[in-house]
Design a protein around this motif. Sequence first.
Motif, PDB file in Angstrom:
ATOM      1  N   MET A   1       1.181  -0.841  -0.115  1.00 22.99           N
ATOM      2  CA  MET A   1       0.758  -0.438   0.168  1.00 22.99           C
ATOM      3  C   MET A   1       0.745   1.212  -0.164  1.00 22.99           C
ATOM      4  O   MET A   1       2.001   1.586   0.254  1.00 22.99           O
ATOM      5  N   SER A   2       0.409   1.980  -0.547  1.00 29.51           N
ATOM      6  CA  SER A   2       1.626   3.474  -1.233  1.00 29.51           C
ATOM      7  C   SER A   2       1.142   3.883  -0.100  1.00 29.51           C
ATOM      8  O   SER A   2      -0.263   4.398   0.648  1.00 29.51           O
ATOM      9  N   ASP A   3       1.939   4.872   0.051  1.00 33.00           N
ATOM     10  CA  ASP A   3       1.652   6.545   1.796  1.00 33.00           C
ATOM     11  C   ASP A   3       1.836   7.953   0.353  1.00 33.00           C
ATOM     12  O   ASP A   3       1.890   7.522  -0.481  1.00 33.00           O
ATOM     13  N   SER A   4       1.015   8.591   0.916  1.00 34.55           N
ATOM     14  CA  SER A   4       0.904   9.930   0.645  1.00 34.55           C
ATOM     15  C   SER A   4       2.062  10.601  -0.426  1.00 34.55           C
ATOM     16  O   SER A   4       2.172  11.591  -0.948  1.00 34.55           O
ATOM     17  N   GLY A  19      -0.461  14.032   8.901  1.00 24.85           N
ATOM     18  CA  GLY A  19      -0.018  14.096  10.336  1.00 24.85           C
ATOM     19  C   GLY A  19      -0.756  12.980  11.433  1.00 24.85           C
ATOM     20  O   GLY A  19      -0.568  12.286  11.512  1.00 24.85           O
ATOM     21  N   ASP A  20      -1.918  13.120  11.411  1.00 22.83           N
ATOM     22  CA  ASP A  20      -2.894  12.167  11.761  1.00 22.83           C
ATOM     23  C   ASP A  20      -3.233  10.922  11.798  1.00 22.83           C
ATOM     24  O   ASP A  20      -3.533  10.854  10.150  1.00 22.83           O
ATOM     25  N   ASP A  21      -2.880  10.508  11.644  1.00 23.21           N
ATOM     26  CA  ASP A  21      -2.896   8.516  11.969  1.00 23.21           C
ATOM     27  C   ASP A  21      -4.692   8.015  11.284  1.00 23.21           C
ATOM     28  O   ASP A  21      -4.923   7.620  10.622  1.00 23.21           O
ATOM     29  N   THR A  26      -9.879   9.793   6.504  1.00 17.87           N
ATOM     30  CA  THR A  26     -11.277  10.839   5.934  1.00 17.87           C
ATOM     31  C   THR A  26     -10.734  11.843   5.116  1.00 17.87           C
ATOM     32  O   THR A  26     -11.716  12.249   4.231  1.00 17.87           O
ATOM     33  N   CYS A  27      -9.771  10.763   4.304  1.00 21.96           N
ATOM     34  CA  CYS A  27      -9.749  11.419   3.111  1.00 21.96           C
ATOM     35  C   CYS A  27      -9.932  11.108   1.628  1.00 21.96           C
ATOM     36  O   CYS A  27     -11.317  11.165   0.732  1.00 21.96           O
ATOM     37  N   ALA A  28      -9.998   9.478   2.208  1.00 22.97           N
ATOM     38  CA  ALA A  28     -11.190   9.006   1.237  1.00 22.97           C
ATOM     39  C   ALA A  28     -12.246   9.076   0.975  1.00 22.97           C
ATOM     40  O   ALA A  28     -13.224   9.398   0.353  1.00 22.97           O
ATOM     41  N   MET A  29     -12.989   9.231   2.590  1.00 21.79           N
ATOM     42  CA  MET A  29     -14.265   9.579   2.968  1.00 21.79           C
ATOM     43  C   MET A  29     -14.736  11.356   2.303  1.00 21.79           C
ATOM     44  O   MET A  29     -16.364  11.296   1.661  1.00 21.79           O
ATOM     45  N   ASP A  30     -13.862  11.495   2.396  1.00 23.64           N
ATOM     46  CA  ASP A  30     -13.922  13.334   1.316  1.00 23.64           C
ATOM     47  C   ASP A  30     -14.769  12.926  -0.094  1.00 23.64           C
ATOM     48  O   ASP A  30     -15.115  13.483  -0.250  1.00 23.64           O
ATOM     49  N   VAL A  31     -13.243  12.248  -0.633  1.00 20.41           N
ATOM     50  CA  VAL A  31     -13.879  11.974  -2.017  1.00 20.41           C
ATOM     51  C   VAL A  31     -15.504  11.219  -2.401  1.00 20.41           C
ATOM     52  O   VAL A  31     -16.243  11.747  -3.234  1.00 20.41           O
ATOM     53  N   ILE A  32     -15.785  10.253  -1.500  1.00 16.79           N
ATOM     54  CA  ILE A  32     -17.328   9.965  -1.918  1.00 16.79           C
ATOM     55  C   ILE A  32     -17.874   9.845  -0.831  1.00 16.79           C
ATOM     56  O   ILE A  32     -19.099   9.097  -0.637  1.00 16.79           O
ATOM     57  N   ASP A  33     -18.080  10.797   0.112  1.00 15.50           N
ATOM     58  CA  ASP A  33     -18.882  11.296   0.874  1.00 15.50           C
ATOM     59  C   ASP A  33     -20.283  12.175   0.627  1.00 15.50           C
ATOM     60  O   ASP A  33     -21.661  11.514   1.525  1.00 15.50           O
ATOM     61  N   LYS A  34     -20.473  12.032  -0.471  1.00 18.32           N
ATOM     62  CA  LYS A  34     -21.746  12.035  -0.858  1.00 18.32           C
ATOM     63  C   LYS A  34     -22.511  10.591  -1.156  1.00 18.32           C
ATOM     64  O   LYS A  34     -22.337  10.172  -1.690  1.00 18.32           O
TER      65      LYS A  34
END
Length: 129
Positions: A1-4, A19-21, A26-34
């Motif tokens: 798995m790649s990191d940022s 920096g937060d684990d 959160t980033c992934a959910m922001d993409v498909i949050d709707k």
Amino acid sequence: MSDSGDVPEDECLAVWCAGDDWCAVTCAMDVIDKKWHPVIIHRLLRHDALRFNALSNEVGEITNKMLSQSLDDLEEKELVDREIVNEKPVAVEYSLTERGESLQPVIDSLEEWGKTYLRPAESKDESAC
């Protein structure tokens, strides 16, 4: 798995929580949050490319306004590509970008998880999803 660190900075989607684990989730959910985003992505994964009306039929109970807004948002997030395939009358076709296609394992996992906990149709009530 790649990191940022493997993704060019201009392709990163979220930096406010870096920096937060929990930031990657959160980033992934922001993409498909709707509500409709995962459904639209799912349908485009199954059909490669669809015109607006065909996509609307595939999605089902979505309004044209909501579909249009969702597609605009997904296009802005570089998950969906919009291509004009005919000038007169104007016809537009939607497909997934490489980034959008990379969501296939996520959407497949959500589908499998959902199948595990989905109530059978005959026992649905108004409080069910």
